[in-house]
Motif scaffolding. Structure first.
Motif, PDB file in Angstrom:
ATOM      1  N   UNK A  52       0.838  -1.202   0.000  1.00  0.00           N
ATOM      2  CA  UNK A  52       0.000   0.000   0.000  1.00  0.00           C
ATOM      3  C   UNK A  52       0.870   1.248   0.000  1.00  0.00           C
ATOM      4  N   UNK A  60       3.480  -0.505   4.602  1.00  0.00           N
ATOM      5  CA  UNK A  60       2.309  -1.338   4.910  1.00  0.00           C
ATOM      6  C   UNK A  60       1.966  -2.167   3.681  1.00  0.00           C
ATOM      7  N   UNK A  62      -0.400  -5.823   2.279  1.00  0.00           N
ATOM      8  CA  UNK A  62      -1.293  -6.948   2.537  1.00  0.00           C
ATOM      9  C   UNK A  62      -0.594  -8.167   1.938  1.00  0.00           C
ATOM     10  N   UNK A  88       8.924  -5.693  11.712  1.00  0.00           N
ATOM     11  CA  UNK A  88       7.608  -5.854  11.099  1.00  0.00           C
ATOM     12  C   UNK A  88       6.597  -6.485  12.044  1.00  0.00           C
ATOM     13  N   UNK A  89       5.364  -6.047  11.892  1.00  0.00           N
ATOM     14  CA  UNK A  89       4.257  -6.574  12.679  1.00  0.00           C
ATOM     15  C   UNK A  89       3.293  -7.277  11.734  1.00  0.00           C
ATOM     16  N   UNK A  91      -0.275  -8.863  11.320  1.00  0.00           N
ATOM     17  CA  UNK A  91      -1.606  -8.960  11.924  1.00  0.00           C
ATOM     18  C   UNK A  91      -2.488  -9.810  11.024  1.00  0.00           C
ATOM     19  N   UNK A  93      -5.615 -11.144   9.368  1.00  0.00           N
ATOM     20  CA  UNK A  93      -6.938 -10.573   9.073  1.00  0.00           C
ATOM     21  C   UNK A  93      -7.970 -11.635   8.754  1.00  0.00           C
ATOM     22  N   UNK A 131      -7.449 -14.525  12.954  1.00  0.00           N
ATOM     23  CA  UNK A 131      -7.907 -13.137  12.775  1.00  0.00           C
ATOM     24  C   UNK A 131      -7.927 -12.346  14.088  1.00  0.00           C
ATOM     25  N   UNK A 132      -7.280 -11.198  14.082  1.00  0.00           N
ATOM     26  CA  UNK A 132      -7.191 -10.359  15.276  1.00  0.00           C
ATOM     27  C   UNK A 132      -5.897 -10.565  16.048  1.00  0.00           C
ATOM     28  N   UNK A 134      -1.760 -10.769  16.401  1.00  0.00           N
ATOM     29  CA  UNK A 134      -0.617 -10.164  15.741  1.00  0.00           C
ATOM     30  C   UNK A 134       0.676 -10.477  16.476  1.00  0.00           C
ATOM     31  N   UNK A 155      -1.976  -8.409   7.406  1.00  0.00           N
ATOM     32  CA  UNK A 155      -1.521  -7.032   7.195  1.00  0.00           C
ATOM     33  C   UNK A 155      -0.139  -6.927   7.799  1.00  0.00           C
ATOM     34  N   UNK A 157       2.640  -4.358   8.947  1.00  0.00           N
ATOM     35  CA  UNK A 157       3.018  -2.983   9.261  1.00  0.00           C
ATOM     36  C   UNK A 157       4.504  -3.023   9.599  1.00  0.00           C
ATOM     37  N   UNK A 158       5.285  -2.119   9.045  1.00  0.00           N
ATOM     38  CA  UNK A 158       6.725  -2.239   9.278  1.00  0.00           C
ATOM     39  C   UNK A 158       7.465  -0.930   9.069  1.00  0.00           C
TER      40      UNK A 158
END
Lengths: 180, 180
Positions: A52, A60, A62, A88-89, A91, A93, A131-132, A134, A155, A157-158
């Motif tokens: 993204x 970020x 997916x 990096x995280x 998560x 989905x 899901x949910x 991380x 997802x 995130x980093x």
């Protein structure tokens, strides 16, 4: 990997995203990264991803995995004073992702990876992401992951992402998107 | 804002997330940030947010807005040599978000904000975000946003978030979570 094969894989990944109710633009669907790491065995090994945003400060994506697809072990090394290696995280989905990181090995890990790839998997601390859920992976920590039987969406995130700097345990890996 | 009111708002936000098929843990639902900026007018002004991760390198949040709810104009100023101000990417996941940033003003902006808040809205370049759309806001650029008639969900990907450093145009704003 042939261009038409990448397109078939993209369509499968888009179906998984649809199950997850995650909306991409047509452009993003068309340009989805499909990476087979040079093994030409995408249904087993590789990933699909949509970035993204990737700036010099954050990133970020997916990440979409097909049923049972796994991504080989790697780490994000120190790059420079301003980039001490990607943090990096993940998560989850949708679906299920089994993430393996350095640490206390799981006594009976759930992942099922074809024999020819197993010698290069050394991190066996298991993180079962639904899901949910991380998990954050520190720079330079070896990790790999595999989707469950229906696939999975994560997802990511980093900090800044520089994929070509990733260090893989298996020397055969080529970390270049097959098709972009 | 009373504790029980914040809980009612959280429940409304959770329903919107359910519409968006975004999964939170029970802990995340319970601890969802509800911020009314000190106006005690949360259905009109404020936001609900869940911070997934906020490190010294990157941050990711889910922002949930109630129908027509708006968040007042602010900017993310220079903090230090290592943090030149928060840069953030809004990606609409569900519903509709009207984002306003500094730039060429929209001739007929779609936002509907109660009169008492309007004098402090100066940025009128309109960005109409629907699911799959995204926009990146540079540091120090004034911006504000409002959800459409069904509310909206935005994933915010950014550099480190230090909310208490945000500078609001309206001096009455108190940027403290009402309940955490």
């Amino acid at each position: 990997m042939k261009k038409e094969d990448a397109q078939t894989i993209r369509e499968k990944a888009c179906q998984i995203l649809k199950n997850a109710h995650i909306v991409l633009t047509e452009e993003e669907q068309k340009n989805m990264e499909v990476t087979d790491c040079g093994f030409d065995d995408i249904e087993n090994l590789g990933l699909q991803a949509v970035t993204y945003i990737n700036t010099d400060r954050y990133c970020a994506k997916e990440i979409i995995l097909l049923p049972g697809q796994f991504f080989p072990e790697h780490r994000h090394p120190f790059i420079s004073k301003n980039n001490k290696g990607k943090q990096e995280t993940f998560r989850c989905r949708w679906g299920k992702i089994l993430l393996y990181v350095e640490g206390k090995p799981a006594p009976g890990p759930k992942a099922r990876v074809p024999d020819k790839y197993r010698p290069y998997l050394t991190a066996w601390k298991e993180v079962d992401l639904r899901p949910g859920d991380q998990y954050t992976i520190a720079p330079d920590v070896k990790h790999w992951f595999q989707a469950g039987e229906k696939g999975g969406v994560v997802s990511e995130f980093s900090s800044t992402s520089i994929d070509e700097k990733d260090v893989f345990t298996d020397p055969r890996v080529k970390r270049i998107p097959t098709m972009e």
